[in-house]
Design an enzyme around this catalytic site. Structure first.
Site, PDB file in Angstrom:
ATOM      1  N   GLU A   1       0.845  -1.186   0.000  1.00 21.07           N
ATOM      2  CA  GLU A   1       0.000   0.000   0.000  1.00 21.07           C
ATOM      3  C   GLU A   1       0.887   1.246   0.000  1.00 21.07           C
ATOM      4  O   GLU A   1       1.942   1.272   0.631  1.00 21.07           O
ATOM      5  CB  GLU A   1      -0.913   0.022   1.227  1.00 21.07           C
ATOM      6  CG  GLU A   1      -1.939  -1.092   1.225  1.00 21.07           C
ATOM      7  CD  GLU A   1      -2.995  -0.965   2.324  1.00 21.07           C
ATOM      8  OE1 GLU A   1      -3.052   0.082   3.007  1.00 21.07           O
ATOM      9  OE2 GLU A   1      -3.771  -1.925   2.478  1.00 21.07           O
TER      10      GLU A   1
ATOM     11  N   HIS B   1      -4.557   6.437   0.527  1.00 24.10           N
ATOM     12  CA  HIS B   1      -3.774   5.214   0.517  1.00 24.10           C
ATOM     13  C   HIS B   1      -4.354   4.279  -0.534  1.00 24.10           C
ATOM     14  O   HIS B   1      -5.411   4.543  -1.100  1.00 24.10           O
ATOM     15  CB  HIS B   1      -3.692   4.556   1.897  1.00 24.10           C
ATOM     16  CG  HIS B   1      -4.945   3.888   2.364  1.00 24.10           C
ATOM     17  ND1 HIS B   1      -6.020   4.590   2.885  1.00 24.10           N
ATOM     18  CD2 HIS B   1      -5.305   2.581   2.409  1.00 24.10           C
ATOM     19  CE1 HIS B   1      -6.966   3.735   3.237  1.00 24.10           C
ATOM     20  NE2 HIS B   1      -6.571   2.504   2.950  1.00 24.10           N
TER      21      HIS B   1
ATOM     22  N   HIS C   1      -5.352   0.259  -1.940  1.00 19.49           N
ATOM     23  CA  HIS C   1      -5.706  -1.131  -1.682  1.00 19.49           C
ATOM     24  C   HIS C   1      -5.306  -1.892  -2.946  1.00 19.49           C
ATOM     25  O   HIS C   1      -6.102  -1.981  -3.885  1.00 19.49           O
ATOM     26  CB  HIS C   1      -7.203  -1.287  -1.418  1.00 19.49           C
ATOM     27  CG  HIS C   1      -7.665  -0.826  -0.088  1.00 19.49           C
ATOM     28  ND1 HIS C   1      -8.996  -0.791   0.264  1.00 19.49           N
ATOM     29  CD2 HIS C   1      -6.981  -0.391   1.005  1.00 19.49           C
ATOM     30  CE1 HIS C   1      -9.109  -0.345   1.508  1.00 19.49           C
ATOM     31  NE2 HIS C   1      -7.902  -0.088   1.966  1.00 19.49           N
TER      32      HIS C   1
ATOM     33  N   ASP D   1      -8.982   0.203   8.419  1.00 16.83           N
ATOM     34  CA  ASP D   1      -9.081   1.649   8.173  1.00 16.83           C
ATOM     35  C   ASP D   1     -10.015   2.301   9.186  1.00 16.83           C
ATOM     36  O   ASP D   1      -9.724   3.379   9.711  1.00 16.83           O
ATOM     37  CB  ASP D   1      -9.584   1.925   6.752  1.00 16.83           C
ATOM     38  CG  ASP D   1      -8.606   1.474   5.676  1.00 16.83           C
ATOM     39  OD1 ASP D   1      -7.400   1.395   5.951  1.00 16.83           O
ATOM     40  OD2 ASP D   1      -9.073   1.200   4.553  1.00 16.83           O
TER      41      ASP D   1
END
Length: 144
Positions: free
Chosen positions: A28, A88, A90, A101
């Site tokens: 990530e 961010h 995935h 999260d």
């Protein structure tokens, strides 16, 4: 009546984040957005500040080093920007917040943009805190 939350992101910034996510795969990637912040309405991203992912398991988690995060906050403040939110990726999951999260979100009313590579999609969410807990609320993503 309060308008639904929106996050306005320049297409060029979205493209840079997508490229970073592809290049960073299978881990990530993460970073901070600077710009104009509106807790309930339209926040506008003016810049993005990439950060190293220092999570113990970077393939399934992200974490920004707290000292590095403070340095990023200082940089955007020096430029007259507010903290709009975070982003961010995935690499192998959907563009929505995971349980992790939700458990790690700490910035009320800020945007959390999530880039999915499989499928290639981008989603944006606002972290809302209630009396008992917090939750993510979907927000409209506007590209310009």
């Amino acid at each position: 009546m309060t308008p639904d939350p929106e996050l306005v992101v320049p297409t060029a910034i979205r493209d840079v984040i997508l490229e970073r996510a592809r290049d960073g795969r299978p881990e990530e990637i993460c970073g901070v957005f600077g710009g104009e912040y509106d807790p309930d309405g339209r926040s506008r991203v003016r810049s993005q500040y990439p950060a190293d992912n220092v999570a113990e398991t970077p393939r399934t988690r992200y974490r920004i080093n707290p000292e590095a995060q403070l340095e990023l906050f200082d940089r955007l403040e020096e430029r007259g920007e507010e903290i709009v939110g975070f982003y961010h990726s995935h690499p192998r999951g959907p563009p929505r917040p995971s349980e992790t999260d939700v458990a790690q979100a700490t910035w009320p009313d800020r945007s959390y943009l999530i880039v999915s590579l499989e499928p290639r999609e981008v989603g944006s969410w606002r972290w809302r805190e209630d009396e008992d807990a917090g939750r993510f609320e979907r927000e409209r993503l506007v590209l310009e």
